[in-house]
Design an enzyme around this catalytic site. Structure first.
Site, PDB file in Angstrom:
ATOM      1  N   ASP A   9       0.870  -1.169   0.000  1.00 53.40           N
ATOM      2  CA  ASP A   9       0.000   0.000   0.000  1.00 53.40           C
ATOM      3  C   ASP A   9       0.909   1.221   0.000  1.00 53.40           C
ATOM      4  O   ASP A   9       1.501   1.564   1.016  1.00 53.40           O
ATOM      5  CB  ASP A   9      -0.897  -0.011   1.244  1.00 53.40           C
ATOM      6  CG  ASP A   9      -1.698   1.282   1.403  1.00 53.40           C
ATOM      7  OD1 ASP A   9      -1.789   2.055   0.428  1.00 53.40           O
ATOM      8  OD2 ASP A   9      -2.231   1.514   2.505  1.00 53.40           O
ATOM      9  N   LYS A  71       2.506  11.587  -3.331  1.00 50.09           N
ATOM     10  CA  LYS A  71       1.412  10.965  -4.084  1.00 50.09           C
ATOM     11  C   LYS A  71       0.443  12.008  -4.635  1.00 50.09           C
ATOM     12  O   LYS A  71      -0.219  11.788  -5.641  1.00 50.09           O
ATOM     13  CB  LYS A  71       0.683   9.983  -3.165  1.00 50.09           C
ATOM     14  CG  LYS A  71      -0.275   9.026  -3.857  1.00 50.09           C
ATOM     15  CD  LYS A  71      -0.745   7.992  -2.839  1.00 50.09           C
ATOM     16  CE  LYS A  71      -1.798   7.064  -3.397  1.00 50.09           C
ATOM     17  NZ  LYS A  71      -2.218   6.066  -2.393  1.00 50.09           N
ATOM     18  N   GLU A 176      -7.607   0.621  -4.247  1.00 46.54           N
ATOM     19  CA  GLU A 176      -7.549   0.548  -2.783  1.00 46.54           C
ATOM     20  C   GLU A 176      -8.838   0.038  -2.141  1.00 46.54           C
ATOM     21  O   GLU A 176      -8.786  -0.823  -1.246  1.00 46.54           O
ATOM     22  CB  GLU A 176      -7.134   1.909  -2.223  1.00 46.54           C
ATOM     23  CG  GLU A 176      -5.666   2.211  -2.502  1.00 46.54           C
ATOM     24  CD  GLU A 176      -5.287   3.665  -2.277  1.00 46.54           C
ATOM     25  OE1 GLU A 176      -6.154   4.447  -1.833  1.00 46.54           O
ATOM     26  OE2 GLU A 176      -4.128   4.034  -2.557  1.00 46.54           O
ATOM     27  N   ASP A 200     -13.442   4.374   1.788  1.00 49.61           N
ATOM     28  CA  ASP A 200     -11.982   4.377   1.975  1.00 49.61           C
ATOM     29  C   ASP A 200     -11.472   5.817   1.994  1.00 49.61           C
ATOM     30  O   ASP A 200     -11.354   6.454   0.953  1.00 49.61           O
ATOM     31  CB  ASP A 200     -11.325   3.581   0.840  1.00 49.61           C
ATOM     32  CG  ASP A 200      -9.805   3.521   0.962  1.00 49.61           C
ATOM     33  OD1 ASP A 200      -9.290   3.855   2.036  1.00 49.61           O
ATOM     34  OD2 ASP A 200      -9.145   3.150  -0.024  1.00 49.61           O
TER      35      ASP A 200
END
Length: 617
Positions: A9, A71, A176, A200
């Site tokens: 992850d 990210k 994800e 999420d």
């Protein structure tokens, strides 16, 4: 023995590595003994690179040497409005390179380093790889990496390139929320088909996914989300609140000082985390304000909920939109699965439960680890190592909208149909050159359900050059489209006469469309069925007229009659040009032009036995 495959992850805030071995999931601790690794990089003045918790601590002293939230820069242009908004909270320098992409600037003792987001992601992945190899005692080359469901293909390709740079072969990029659901399903048996929703909310992105689960199958029904919504946005709201308090009470704004801003950001993040457990906290700032050694700012959970309420509500509205677009009622959702560190916030949990009429929520023991565990399970499904053998659970994603290319009259030729499962098998169709002695052919790619390609969304184009010159309709080109398991679209054009191939990867990931956009596209196609029928009739006549003009000109050239019948040749040129510029409502004009040109040309067509003349079917 076959290699192990691990799951990673790669998070905005933290990263985590997991492996499935001998029937068990195991989080692989880093070299510091931690189960999660902060996605933080610190560059020392001696050109040493440090990743993780130690890097995060060191950056408090030299904030322009510590890089984080990489990210959020991946796959974005420097001019991107969201990227620009985030820069005001980042203490390090970012500039635009010659291509308009972001470039991170790190000062060194005798020089300045410049790093791309891809290179920085690669550094984090190299650290995770080294720690995993140390823990497992062998080289690890194969991996499954998770990405936000709404990462576009540019962002996915950067992730793949970074992994390759780090020494990995990526077997799959796994969304994800799908990873979180896979982790949950692994521990919870299913005896009948039902629907689940994954909420999420991580540090940098928000995804919602609705999945249909049967005993041995997980099908993605719909996804939605926002790659600009996450825990860091909550931190920034608290930063703004504290700054306003400091301006009001002390006439001091720490946002002008990158050192103070970095330390303040850490304090605000700590306060946010504390308020998930207690009703109030104090943000203590030491050495921030001149002539005040210590400043304390009380901050309550209620204050936090008030300033973040708009973002909280935004996430619920995305859930609601996804539900409606999938046509699924709240009662049909058996499980609501929470993943991501930001789902620890009590107000968010209450809002989700209230939305589902008080339904109990399935909370992971560690929402920071569940996505990595899901990635490890997917890795085991793809592994050939006997120690990673796992009962098969099939994950099915589908193409949300049809894909195809436009012909010379902009009629959509559908190649990959909507709802086809991913990955697709390679699809191909034959094309021929329209014009005499044509040396190139351009394929424009569209996504949508309308017969008029211009009514669909333009995705990209590929031009095959240096094709063999030939009479109209004789040079054949095979055209292929393919979407791989990572949702990346590839197209290829190949001339059949000789080895002439052109390939292109196109920016496409679930069409880059939210499910609301998909629904609107389908609705538009349904509403405009009659228009598409009219369009089909129009382009049939238009295409025939254009081909007729091209064929006459070809025959005049081929039989060396172009000079003798110059007026006929020029009339064909003018008619072809006029036909190409007509719109759908001008059917009568097409018919008039066809009647007129045939009246002039048919005597020559018949007398001189013109060949390759089109037929109106």
């Amino acid at each position: 023995m076959d290699d192990f495959v691990i799951g990673i992850d790669l998070g905005t805030t933290n990263s985590c590595v997991c492996v499935y071995l001998n029937g068990k999931l195991k989080i692989l601790e880093n070299s510091d003994g931690g189960r999660i690794t902060p996605s933080f990089i610190f560059f020392t003045s001696l050109q040493e690179t440090i990743v993780g918790e130690h890097a995060k601590r060191m950056s408090s002293g030299k904030p322009d040497h510590g890089i984080y939230e990489v990210k959020r820069l991946v796959g974005r242009k420097f001019s991107d409005a969201y990227l620009q908004k985030n820069l005001q909270y980042l203490p390090f320098k970012v500039k635009s390179d010659s291509q308009g992409d972001p470039l991170i600037i790190i000062p060194q003792r005798n020089r300045t380093l410049e790093k791309t987001p891809q290179q920085l992601c690669a550094i984090i992945l190299q650290k995770l790889k080294a720690d995993a190899e140390a823990k497992l005692g062998q080289v690890i080359n194969k991996v499954v990496i998770t990405v936000p469901a709404y990462f576009n293909v540019t962002q996915r390709e950067v992730t793949l390139a970074a992994a390759k740079e780090a020494g990995f072969t990526v077997l799959k990029l796994l969304n994800e929320p799908t990873a979180a659901a896979l982790c949950y399903y692994f521990d919870n048996d299913c005896n009948q088909t039902n629907h689940s929703l994954v909420y999420d909310l991580g540090g940098g992105t928000f995804d919602v996914a609705i999945l249909k689960r049967s005993p041995n199958n997980i099908e993605i029904v719909g996804v939605d989300g926002d790659t600009q919504l996450g825990g860091h946005d909550f931190d920034n709201l608290i930063v703004n609140y504290v700054c306003e308090e400091l301006i009001k009470e002390y006439n001091y704004d720490p946002r002008a000082d990158k050192d103070s801003l970095r330390r303040l950001h850490n304090k605000c993040e700590d306060a946010k985390k504390a308020l998930s457990a207690v009703q109030q906290t104090v943000i203590t700032l030491i050495g921030f304000v001149q002539n005040h050694s210590c400043v304390q700012i009380p901050f309550t959970r209620e204050q936090f909920e008030n300033i973040a309420n708009e973002l909280f509500r935004k996430s619920i509205s995305i859930v609601d939109c996804c539900m409606k677009n999938c046509g699924i009622s709240k009662a049909s959702i058996k499980e609501v699965i929470l993943s991501g560190g930001s789902t620890r916030i009590p107000k968010i949990q209450k809002m989700i439960s209230d939305y589902f009429d008080g339904k109990a929520l399935n909370k992971f023991v560690s929402p920071d680890e569940c996505v990595a565990e899901g990635a490890a399970l997917q890795a085991a499904l793809l592994s050939k190592n006997a120690k990673q053998s796992i009962s098969k659970i099939y994950l099915a994603d589908v193409v949300p909208l049809s894909l195809g290319t436009a012909d010379f009259v902009n009629k959509m030729e559908f190649i990959i149909k909507r709802n086809q499962r991913l990955p697709t098998n390679c699809c191909g169709t034959d094309w021929t050159g329209l014009n005499n002695q044509q040396t190139s052919m351009t394929f424009k790619i569209y996504e949508g359900e309308r017969l008029n390609a211009k009514r669909n969304r333009f995705v990209g184009q590929l031009t095959l050059t240096n094709i063999t010159p030939a009479p109209p309709g004789e040079c054949k080109v095979k055209f292929y489209m393919n979407i791989d398991e990572n949702g990346i679209l590839s197209i290829k054009a190949e001339e059949l006469y000789k080895n002439n191939i052109k390939e292109l990867t196109i920016n496409y990931a679930r069409g880059n469309c939210s499910d609301s956009e998909v629904k609107n596209t389908l609705l538009d196609a349904e509403i405009n069925k009659e228009e598409d029928i009219c369009f089909e009739r129009f382009v049939k006549l238009q295409g025939y007229l254009i081909k007729y003009c091209v064929a006459v000109m070809y025959n005049l050239d081929n039989k060396k009659m172009a000079d003798t019948l110059r007026s006929v040749y020029e009339l064909c040129q003018e008619t072809k040009s006029s036909a190409e510029n007509l719109e759908m409502h001008q059917v009568k004009r097409v018919e008039e032009l066809t009647t007129s040109i045939k009246l002039q040309c048919e005597p020559y067509v018949t007398y001189h036995n013109f060949n390759a003349m089109p037929i109106l079917l």
